[in-house]
Design a protein around this motif. Structure first.
Motif, mmCIF file in Angstrom:
data_model
loop_
_atom_site.group_PDB
_atom_site.id
_atom_site.type_symbol
_atom_site.label_atom_id
_atom_site.label_comp_id
_atom_site.label_asym_id
_atom_site.label_seq_id
_atom_site.Cartn_x
_atom_site.Cartn_y
_atom_site.Cartn_z
ATOM 1 N N CYS A 60 4.903 11.472 6.350
ATOM 2 C CA CYS A 60 5.300 11.639 4.953
ATOM 3 C C CYS A 60 6.022 12.976 4.815
ATOM 4 O O CYS A 60 5.646 13.976 5.447
ATOM 5 C CB CYS A 60 4.072 11.598 4.053
ATOM 6 N N VAL A 112 0.683 4.018 -3.093
ATOM 7 C CA VAL A 112 0.268 5.404 -2.864
ATOM 8 C C VAL A 112 1.408 6.377 -3.143
ATOM 9 O O VAL A 112 1.199 7.444 -3.734
ATOM 10 C CB VAL A 112 -0.253 5.573 -1.422
ATOM 11 N N GLU A 156 0.824 -1.213 0.000
ATOM 12 C CA GLU A 156 0.000 0.000 0.000
ATOM 13 C C GLU A 156 0.855 1.258 0.000
ATOM 14 O O GLU A 156 0.525 2.241 -0.664
ATOM 15 C CB GLU A 156 -0.944 -0.010 1.210
ATOM 16 N N VAL A 157 1.943 1.234 0.736
ATOM 17 C CA VAL A 157 2.842 2.395 0.771
ATOM 18 C C VAL A 157 3.446 2.646 -0.602
ATOM 19 O O VAL A 157 3.476 3.783 -1.092
ATOM 20 C CB VAL A 157 3.951 2.185 1.822
ATOM 21 N N ILE A 199 -2.833 6.224 2.443
ATOM 22 C CA ILE A 199 -2.140 5.021 2.907
ATOM 23 C C ILE A 199 -2.879 4.413 4.093
ATOM 24 O O ILE A 199 -3.104 3.197 4.152
ATOM 25 C CB ILE A 199 -0.687 5.348 3.297
#
Length: 730
Positions: free
Chosen positions: A582, A323, A319-320, A602
């Motif tokens: 982030c 995204v 997922e990281v 995320i």
């Protein structure tokens, strides 16, 4: 007369020339002998005893496993069994001799012919393509390095002379077979692997006694450069080097050309995957730094059982990456960190950056960044503990303290808003007024009590998140909301064993909760206003739905630092807490997105897949490789379902979600240390709606507080039933 002429002696002149030549040869030999003796005495007087080379000193080896017993990584030197060359297959020894020392059985430790041949080849190639060191010299060098008398990076003429002297002494003391045995048990083959047997176990999963011709060629080829020719990191380069080793064996007559071709046609696949190792390296590196606090002195090989769940880690990684390749590029964010824990503090997943291979710096545990509005969590929790009610009304006009002004960028002051609204939309003035009311020391004390160990500023800019903290600290502090007010510390080590299976350390439940520092009533109210952040505030993009199509009870807090240098979101979904940061390592500002920060995307996609995993862990192989396209299609379906279910309720929100959900910087005139994020304006209709629902601007009476708390608890219990049903398998 003729016979007498033949019996005459040779002329004296010829005798003189021959005698002079022999004399100078003898004199030169004597001087050379003296010179060599002087060199041996000068450089060999401090050589270690050759008997010590038979003793193999081993540093402790640390083997790290996940919660299910699967190996994640190893630290320290990895050793196998001590091997005897008599038990090895002939092609393993032949590959070594053909590649490293073809005249091994014919020299005395130094090979002048081989050295001269290597010198000629290097001159012709105008570079170093072949070394002149014999196997015995390499063993001597390895011995020096193991005794820390030499370093492989700094080799001088003095070191070469000492190696040559020790090589000759080794040849005089041991047989050729003994030298080969010592060499193969000491040789370094990358990844902290020492010895041929350990390398065979590490790269191919079996003992060196069962090495195939191809596997032998791979391992022997690594001697030229263990990292450069690693079959795990550089498989194609390693295979090319193996071809060269097999060709050397053909040239020496050890194998035929057909046998070499057959070996290359049936290669063995290395058992270790660099991609799998990199997936957990941020976590395993951090685990190693934690060990000294758990065991005073590690003197033996140990096995560390951790709390990490490889399936959850795999989901987080996917997922990281997905995204960051889409949303991250839009906002010019180059790095991300994620930490996922259970309510008990067990760490299930940790991501310290986008790519460990490019940068091993762990942004989840090492990077200290401004927390932004996510730090307001401590102010509001302290206020609720002090007796404030979520519906208590407070002024949202800018407040000035000693020349420092906390204002609300693009937020039209309404005069009074509830504490719930102030938290949901992250209104700076509300947070500062609460801190002034209860006292800044109380906020700082609560933050320290919950696990914030970083130094914090001693002024009111702290309330807005000017202090620099780690993601590990922030996520751990939020765990108090999942434990009825008890302090819980995140941890990654479940237990430590030695090779005999004896437990050297085990995490106890008493360590999970230090003490109760916040009342259960305050915790329930805190969870309620955190839920409002997602349902109506700055994190609506993080709203969750289970696979059943029902909305999941969750909550959290967003945060951005000055000029969008850092973006945070820390929130819970049932008994799981996930924190995400982030930004950029050089602290360069990001660009405000139109469709939500990457942290929210995320958190939502990760937790939705996590709910699906916990609901049915056996449904699919969660660690299998999936293309980003497939994941995007799956999440698109989830998004469509969510949109159809909430379309009627979210029409107005969608028209203004750019203004409502994003945190934005406060006025740039404030001090650099001040965290200035504030949520943007809400609709006039929402303003009126909020005011009409809010009570008068005064503290609620005790009876009103009790009624409010009971209603809040009943609402939370209903929502909790749903999440408990979905997460029954966790």
């Amino acid at each position: 007369m003729r016979e007498e002429r033949f019996l005459k002696p040779f002329p004296k002149k010829r005798y003189r020339i021959l005698f002079g030549f022999v004399k100078w040869i003898i004199i030169l030999g004597i001087w050379v002998s003296f010179a060599l003796g002087a060199v041996v005495i000068w450089f060999g007087y401090d050589l270690p005893d050759v008997e010590e080379i038979t003793k193999l000193y081993r540093d402790p080896h640390i083997l790290i496993k996940d919660r299910y017993g699967n190996i994640l990584g190893s630290y320290g030197s990895f050793y196998g069994k001590t091997i005897d060359i008599k038990t090895l297959k002939p092609h393993s020894i032949q590959a070594l001799l053909a590649t490293e020392d073809r005249r091994f059985f014919y020299h005395f430790g130094i090979d002048p012919i081989g050295t001269f041949r290597a010198l000629l080849r290097n001159v012709k190639a105008n570079g170093v393509i072949q070394g002149g060191s014999t196997i015995t010299q390499q063993l001597a060098r390895n011995f020096f390095e193991s005794k820390k008398l030499h370093h492989y990076k700094y080799r001088s003429l003095k070191h070469k002379i000492k190696e040559a002297i020790l090589a000759v002494k080794l040849e005089m003391k041991f047989t050729k077979e003994q030298i080969l045995t010592m060499y193969l048990n000491r040789v370094y083959l990358g990844a902290n692997v020492t010895g041929l047997d350990a390398a065979s176990l590490y790269y191919f999963g079996h003992s060196a006694n069962h090495l195939t011709l191809y596997e032998s060629a791979i391992l022997i080829g690594m001697l030229k450069g263990p990292c450069r020719y690693s079959p795990v990191i550089h498989y194609e380069r390693s295979e090319s080097r193996a071809k060269r080793v097999l060709q050397n064996m053909v040239e020496e007559g050890f194998i035929t050309q057909e046998e070499a071709a057959t070996a290359m046609a049936l290669p063995s696949v290395p058992g270790n995957s660099s991609q799998k190792q990199n997936l957990f390296r941020y976590f395993t590196d951090w685990i190693v730094t934690c060990l000294p606090d758990l065991l005073e002195n590690i003197t033996e090989d140990v096995e560390v059982i951790t709390t990490i769940d490889p399936n959850v880690q795999s989901i987080a990684e996917k997922e990281v990456q997905k995204v960051m390749q889409t949303q991250g590029a839009k906002v010019r964010a180059s790095q991300v960190a994620l930490l996922c824990t259970k309510a008990s503090g067990e760490i299930l997943a940790m991501i310290g950056g986008v790519d460990y291979r490019k940068n091993a710096y762990n942004r989840a545990t090492q990077a200290k960044r401004q927390a932004g509005s996510s730090f307001k969590f401590f102010t509001y929790l302290a206020a609720l503990e002090d007796g404030y009610d979520p519906d208590y009304m407070i002024s949202d006009y800018p407040i000035e303290i000693g020349g420092w002004k906390a204002s609300n960028y693009k937020h039209r002051a309404r005069g009074e808003v509830s504490i719930r609204t102030g938290f949901a939309y992250s209104i700076n003035a509300v947070a500062v007024r609460l801190a002034v009311s209860i006292g800044l020391k109380r906020v700082t004390h609560l933050a320290k009590l919950l696990g914030i160990s970083s130094d914090l500023p001693h002024n009111y800019s702290l309330v807005l998140g000017s202090g620099e903290v780690t993601l590990l600290e922030m996520t751990g502090a939020y765990l108090v909301t999942l434990n009825e007010g008890q302090i819980v510390r995140p941890y990654g080590v479940a237990k430590i064993l030695n090779k005999q299976g004896k437990i050297l350390y085990q995490h106890s439940k008493a360590q999970d909760s230090d003490s109760t520092c916040v009342s259960q009533d305050a915790i329930q109210e805190m969870r309620s206003i955190m839920h409002s952040v997602i349902t109506e505030g700055s994190a609506r993009k993080a709203r969750l739905q289970s696979s059943l199509g029902k909305e999941v009870f969750c909550g959290g807090k967003t945060g951005t630092s000055q000029r969008y240098r850092d973006v945070w979101f820390v929130g819970f979904a049932g008994p799981i807490m996930t924190g995400i940061w982030c930004g950029n390592d050089n602290e360069s500002p990001m660009i405000k997105p139109q469709d939500g920060w990457p942290t929210l995307h995320i958190w939502r996609t990760f937790n939705e897949r996590l709910l699906k995993y916990f609901n049915n862990p056996q449904e699919e192989n969660w660690q299998k490789e999936e293309s980003i396209k497939n994941i995007e299609e799956e999440n698109a379906v989830i998004s469509e379902d969510r949109s159809s279910n909430q379309k009627s309720n979210d029409t107005k929100e969608d028209q203004q979600e750019t203004d409502d959900e994003e945190e934005i910087d406060d006025e740039e005139e404030v001090d650099d240390e001040e965290e200035v994020d504030d949520e943007e304006d809400v609709d006039d209709e929402e303003d009126k709606k909020t005011k009409s629902k809010s009570p008068s601007n005064k503290r609620s009476s005790p009876s009103a507080l009790e009624d409010s708390k009971l209603n809040s608890q009943e609402k939370n219990l209903k929502e909790e039933d749903l999440i408990k049903e979905i997460l029954s398998n966790i």
